[in-house]
Scaffold this active site. Sequence first.
Site, short mmCIF file in Angstrom:
data_model
loop_
_atom_site.label_atom_id
_atom_site.label_comp_id
_atom_site.label_asym_id
_atom_site.label_seq_id
_atom_site.Cartn_x
_atom_site.Cartn_y
_atom_site.Cartn_z
N GLY A 61 0.83 -1.19 0.00
CA GLY A 61 0.00 0.00 0.00
C GLY A 61 0.86 1.24 0.00
O GLY A 61 2.08 1.17 0.12
N CYS B 56 5.51 -5.59 1.70
CA CYS B 56 5.77 -4.16 1.53
C CYS B 56 5.21 -3.35 2.71
O CYS B 56 5.75 -3.43 3.79
CB CYS B 56 5.25 -3.69 0.18
SG CYS B 56 6.07 -2.19 -0.42
N ASN C 80 8.85 -1.42 -4.58
CA ASN C 80 8.20 -0.11 -4.67
C ASN C 80 7.88 0.36 -3.26
O ASN C 80 6.83 0.05 -2.71
CB ASN C 80 6.92 -0.20 -5.50
CG ASN C 80 6.10 1.07 -5.42
OD1 ASN C 80 6.62 2.14 -5.11
ND2 ASN C 80 4.81 0.98 -5.68
N HIS D 110 8.20 -7.34 -3.54
CA HIS D 110 6.96 -7.90 -4.09
C HIS D 110 7.20 -9.29 -4.68
O HIS D 110 7.62 -9.41 -5.82
CB HIS D 110 6.40 -6.97 -5.16
CG HIS D 110 5.85 -5.69 -4.62
ND1 HIS D 110 4.52 -5.52 -4.31
CD2 HIS D 110 6.46 -4.53 -4.28
CE1 HIS D 110 4.33 -4.31 -3.82
NE2 HIS D 110 5.49 -3.69 -3.80
N GLU E 163 5.03 -11.28 -5.72
CA GLU E 163 4.12 -11.50 -6.86
C GLU E 163 4.63 -10.82 -8.12
O GLU E 163 4.05 -10.98 -9.19
CB GLU E 163 2.72 -10.99 -6.51
CG GLU E 163 2.51 -9.49 -6.63
CD GLU E 163 3.17 -8.68 -5.51
OE1 GLU E 163 3.17 -7.44 -5.62
OE2 GLU E 163 3.67 -9.29 -4.55
#
Length: 358
Positions: free
Chosen positions: A219, A246, A288, A331, A333
Amino acid sequence: MLVLEDGNVLYGCAFGATDNKKSIGEVVFNTSMTGYQEVLTDPSYCGQIVTMTYPLIGNYGLNAEDLECMFSHVSGFVVKEASIHPSNWRSLESIDEFLKAHGVMGIAGIDTRMLTRIIRVHGTLKGMITTNIDADISTLLAELQQTSYMYDQVSRVSTKNIFRSPGNGYRVVLIDMGTKLGIHHELLKRGCDVTVVPYNTTSEQIQRLQPDGIMISNGPGDPKSVMQTAEQIRPFIGKLPMYGICLGHQLIALAAGANTIKLKFGHRGGNNPVKDLRTNRVYITSQNHGYTVDKESLHGTGLQVSHINLNDDTVEGLVHDSGLLASVQYHPEAAPGPLDSGYLFDEFVDTIKKWKAE
């Protein structure tokens, strides 16, 4: 033009939602060579003006399958060259058409290498994209200083309602902090019965769903701005299998009593080397984030560092003494990025399986 809070002004060509006239956000850079569609639809970029360091963006267009969210939450998009003639058999629209449809301002023709160097030296900066190139710069800078873009980021991207994706496997509650569809898909691929809940769902409400495991998603923003979520997951530490990705990783650390700190310019890209200290194997990861867990604050929390970033030695993963709790800063995924770390979802499911067998 793109106006930065340090006084730099960069001129370029507007594209996308030019009717907006201006847009303000935190200027960050992403080093991915592909995956601009996934970047644009990653809710973690809410409130940010994203600069792509790779010079040619939009050359393979955009499609319906690679969306990580149904909407784009970025505040702006900065590129060196925006391709107006995409070429790919899956392409349904151009980058310009996509940004227009989602109300996102873009600016092309920018020296993105120079902009990236500015951010690396000074850290992330507040910026404004505006089509009013005749405006007084001092007036725009004053407006920049007075405008806040870091407000209610998680509440803006989290689901408003609880919903379920049925499966034949373990019941997993996915706390949506701004989750990417990739996380959802990885759980479904492993047969999990997934219930997605809003970020502010209470621990009592989660308990009533009788989960076999809990996953806290990625998020946007500062993890300390959603301490209520950290409080809600604290009762489950050491009691129920949990995994954080994250922002979820940072919230697990806060819930256990550790601290988080802001990075100078963050990690955003698809080529970040991370070492799994349990196996000494190095993985290339998709990342990120602008915050990290403070390694020095982990003493006494029951958390141990499981992964480190080989570029700057920051914490990239945690495990708990109970064996029921783990998290990663990056991440697994991917989307975009390498698929090297998909094994972490298998580890989460294996943890549930062992816990259920006890």
